[in-house]
Design an enzyme around this catalytic site. Sequence first.
Site, PDB file in Angstrom:
ATOM      1  N   ASN A 253       0.851  -1.194  -0.001  1.00 20.74           N
ATOM      2  CA  ASN A 253       0.115  -0.023   0.033  1.00 20.74           C
ATOM      3  C   ASN A 253       0.923   1.344   0.041  1.00 20.74           C
ATOM      4  O   ASN A 253       1.947   1.151  -0.175  1.00 20.74           O
ATOM      5  CB  ASN A 253      -0.996  -0.020   1.226  1.00 20.74           C
ATOM      6  CG  ASN A 253      -0.355  -0.125   2.431  1.00 20.74           C
ATOM      7  OD1 ASN A 253       0.986   0.410   2.570  1.00 20.74           O
ATOM      8  ND2 ASN A 253      -0.879  -0.466   3.562  1.00 20.74           N
ATOM      9  N   GLU A 271       9.548  -9.173 -10.811  1.00 22.24           N
ATOM     10  CA  GLU A 271       8.620  -8.979 -11.875  1.00 22.24           C
ATOM     11  C   GLU A 271       9.033  -9.713 -13.066  1.00 22.24           C
ATOM     12  O   GLU A 271       8.293  -9.757 -13.994  1.00 22.24           O
ATOM     13  CB  GLU A 271       8.925  -7.385 -12.228  1.00 22.24           C
ATOM     14  CG  GLU A 271       8.077  -6.406 -11.124  1.00 22.24           C
ATOM     15  CD  GLU A 271       8.406  -4.989 -11.308  1.00 22.24           C
ATOM     16  OE1 GLU A 271       7.327  -4.404 -11.627  1.00 22.24           O
ATOM     17  OE2 GLU A 271       9.469  -4.495 -11.131  1.00 22.24           O
ATOM     18  N   HIS A 281      -2.755  -4.272  -8.509  1.00 21.98           N
ATOM     19  CA  HIS A 281      -4.270  -4.541  -8.108  1.00 21.98           C
ATOM     20  C   HIS A 281      -4.652  -5.443  -8.587  1.00 21.98           C
ATOM     21  O   HIS A 281      -4.688  -5.841 -10.064  1.00 21.98           O
ATOM     22  CB  HIS A 281      -4.930  -2.956  -8.452  1.00 21.98           C
ATOM     23  CG  HIS A 281      -6.382  -3.194  -8.294  1.00 21.98           C
ATOM     24  ND1 HIS A 281      -6.721  -3.461  -7.012  1.00 21.98           N
ATOM     25  CD2 HIS A 281      -7.340  -3.384  -9.090  1.00 21.98           C
ATOM     26  CE1 HIS A 281      -8.252  -3.603  -7.049  1.00 21.98           C
ATOM     27  NE2 HIS A 281      -8.654  -3.471  -8.313  1.00 21.98           N
ATOM     28  N   ARG A 477     -14.863 -44.748  18.231  1.00 24.43           N
ATOM     29  CA  ARG A 477     -13.391 -44.023  18.665  1.00 24.43           C
ATOM     30  C   ARG A 477     -13.116 -42.828  17.554  1.00 24.43           C
ATOM     31  O   ARG A 477     -13.239 -43.060  16.294  1.00 24.43           O
ATOM     32  CB  ARG A 477     -12.260 -45.089  18.359  1.00 24.43           C
ATOM     33  CG  ARG A 477     -10.996 -44.555  18.979  1.00 24.43           C
ATOM     34  CD  ARG A 477     -10.220 -45.639  19.371  1.00 24.43           C
ATOM     35  NE  ARG A 477      -9.783 -46.437  18.168  1.00 24.43           N
ATOM     36  CZ  ARG A 477      -8.458 -46.036  17.324  1.00 24.43           C
ATOM     37  NH1 ARG A 477      -7.745 -45.230  17.688  1.00 24.43           N
ATOM     38  NH2 ARG A 477      -8.344 -46.993  16.405  1.00 24.43           N
ATOM     39  N   ASP A 517     -19.223 -39.615  22.079  1.00 25.21           N
ATOM     40  CA  ASP A 517     -20.309 -39.305  22.879  1.00 25.21           C
ATOM     41  C   ASP A 517     -19.969 -39.095  24.425  1.00 25.21           C
ATOM     42  O   ASP A 517     -20.397 -38.348  25.175  1.00 25.21           O
ATOM     43  CB  ASP A 517     -21.472 -40.233  22.487  1.00 25.21           C
ATOM     44  CG  ASP A 517     -21.220 -41.445  22.680  1.00 25.21           C
ATOM     45  OD1 ASP A 517     -19.992 -41.828  23.064  1.00 25.21           O
ATOM     46  OD2 ASP A 517     -22.149 -42.508  22.250  1.00 25.21           O
ATOM     47  N   CYS A 581     -17.880 -55.934  22.420  1.00 27.46           N
ATOM     48  CA  CYS A 581     -16.515 -55.690  21.872  1.00 27.46           C
ATOM     49  C   CYS A 581     -15.671 -57.088  21.460  1.00 27.46           C
ATOM     50  O   CYS A 581     -14.574 -56.808  20.817  1.00 27.46           O
ATOM     51  CB  CYS A 581     -15.715 -54.662  22.873  1.00 27.46           C
ATOM     52  SG  CYS A 581     -15.492 -55.689  24.346  1.00 27.46           S
TER      53      CYS A 581
END
Length: 722
Positions: A253, A271, A281, A477, A517, A581
């Site tokens: 700027n 450049e 811009h 998990r 959960d 399980c």
Amino acid sequence: MEKNGNNHKLRVCVATCNRADYSKLAPIMFGIKAEPQFFELDVVVLGSHLIDDYGNTYRMIEQDDFDIHTRLHTIVRGEDEAAMVESVGLALVKLPDVLNRLKPDIMIVHGDRFDALALATSAALMNIRILHIEGGEVSGTIDDSIRHAITKLAHYHVCCTRSAEQHLIAMCEDHDRILLAGCPSYDKLLSAKNKDYMSIIRMWLGEDVKTRDYIVALQHPVTTDIKHSIKMFELTLDALISFNKRTLVLFPNVDAGSKEMVRVMRKKGIEHHPNFRAVKHVPFDQFIQLVAHAGCMIGNSSCGVREVGAFGTPVINLGTRQTGRETGENVLHVRDADTQDKILHALQLQFGKQYPCSKIYGDGNAVPRILKFLKSIDLKEPLQKKFCFPPVKDNISQDIDHILETQSALAVDLGGTNLRVAIVSMKGEIVKKYTQLNPKTYEDRLDLILKMCVEAASEAVNVNCRILGVGISTGGRVNPREGIVLHSTKLIQEWSSVDLRSPISDALHLPVWVDNDGNCAALAERKFGHGKGIENFVTLITGTGIGGGIVHQHELIHGSSFCAAELGHIVVSLDGPECLCGSQGCIEAYASGIALQREAKKLHDEDLLLVEGMSMKKEEVVSAAHLIQAAKLGNTKADSILRTAGTALGLGVVNILHTMNPSLVILSGVLASHYVNAVKDVINRQALSSVKTVDVVVSNLADPALLGAASLVLDYTTRRIY
């Protein structure tokens, strides 16, 4: 307008100084222009808009079909501290004539640039009301001082974040003249990502560039330490050259030091370098497409820490220019960017990542709020500002419909049977809840989650809630760092190795958090329930399965492989019943709803379940509830099963006490009240004396899974320091 005593259209002057402030002011200008029955718009252009070296950006205002009433050449070239002061002075000389001719009812001023200070000073001294956009924010350099100076001159304030609102109140500004609206540029950002973008990328970076495989660099001088900021820019360019990725570099700027930064670019041949595109811009519509699909943005522009978060694009923020800004987790701060290696390492860490979208600075609805706020201004009120000196009111929210909003979360609970979504406020109030059956397949389930979340997010506006993010509670998990369900329970099918964060974050433009959960139940207790303020406690969920969460030193424990607090699988008997399980003798095999249903079916098959006072329809499914009812009505076999289940749960709790030594155990879920006395009895019989004093209580939370999912959002902090 009539309700506020105004009998004519509100004449609004919008003054824009540079490409950055126009990106924030343009959405407001379009909104004002669209309501000619309420407003008259005058546009004044000054500052770097009118300088060729900075792209003659006034042309984009003309391309947007705005009539520019006045062009003021106010920049004194030199790009040093003295030139900035002289530019302010020149603007102060030229502005009075313009304002005398326009005679606006109100002037809209944006941000913290030295040009904006001249605008605010002129308007205040000429008794013109000022609406300041983006006051109350904190950053580095002289911009902070200018921003706060404009705040003291302004009569009305539109801020973007809750923290900015609180800063304005702490600065003694009138509560009734502060609007928490969000950033106007977000109204365009959040609808921009799905547009055609490849042609834009190719136009600015070349035909061979792919998405997420290029960098956008935007760095400005730091006016309070110009020498250091130029050196940091040189190091940044060296790091980018070494990193060897296609890079779009925007010119700095007009602040003091910018001329020296341009010299650095040319000295290094930027450049003409094959990997670089250097431009003065880029139109804002195209710029947001470029940053939305970049592999990384680097520099010290406020755009990086504000707007880019809406897309989850990685950002490297260099130096102190944005110190104090609120940021999303996509921003990596390199405060002391004093070596090329440090910047290069940051590029290696950030490039190509994708973060959750952040809506810290807006939700896409700022302009309607600002227009409503403008319509509420009563020109018959005294012009003299009022200041609200301390003490500051505890409740800073306003009972007027243009001031938002209850900070809230979208909470999702994925159960074995139902899928629930709720809007949950910061205080734990469930404002709105939606429930559907949980689909059996992954595709249907994800589609339904998105549909319910979109519906809830839309409804949030109607119930005055601002959604900060999405929290998801699910069985199985979970890796909460990545938002992935690693392994599911058998109750939820097709739910392993599922990335929940990415699709939901992309669809809603909101950050997303996911956890197990049981952990969510513990978080709910920590924020809203018995665990509030307790350093060490354990939550046990007693429902279809048995789960839980452990809070140690106020923090949730996840474990090295995210398997901590699988409390239902503590083994309390070597030869007990088989668990889902695959093991034997787990607490869940004795005390879960599934275990009780299994035992109830056995009794029913042997015609030993029903007692006097009970009846069952022929097609009715035997459940745990029938076992509990039978025990209450004197069925000794049912009562024995419940006592065994309570003993198993109690033994598990004793093991937890001997391992974690918490000061509180919270039993949650539908079976908690049936087990609490049995658990206390086992502790008295089996536990070491030093842990017998532990408190065992039943949760008083109606929806711990939803509240825990909400707390994932409401308690999360996003700042990171590198």
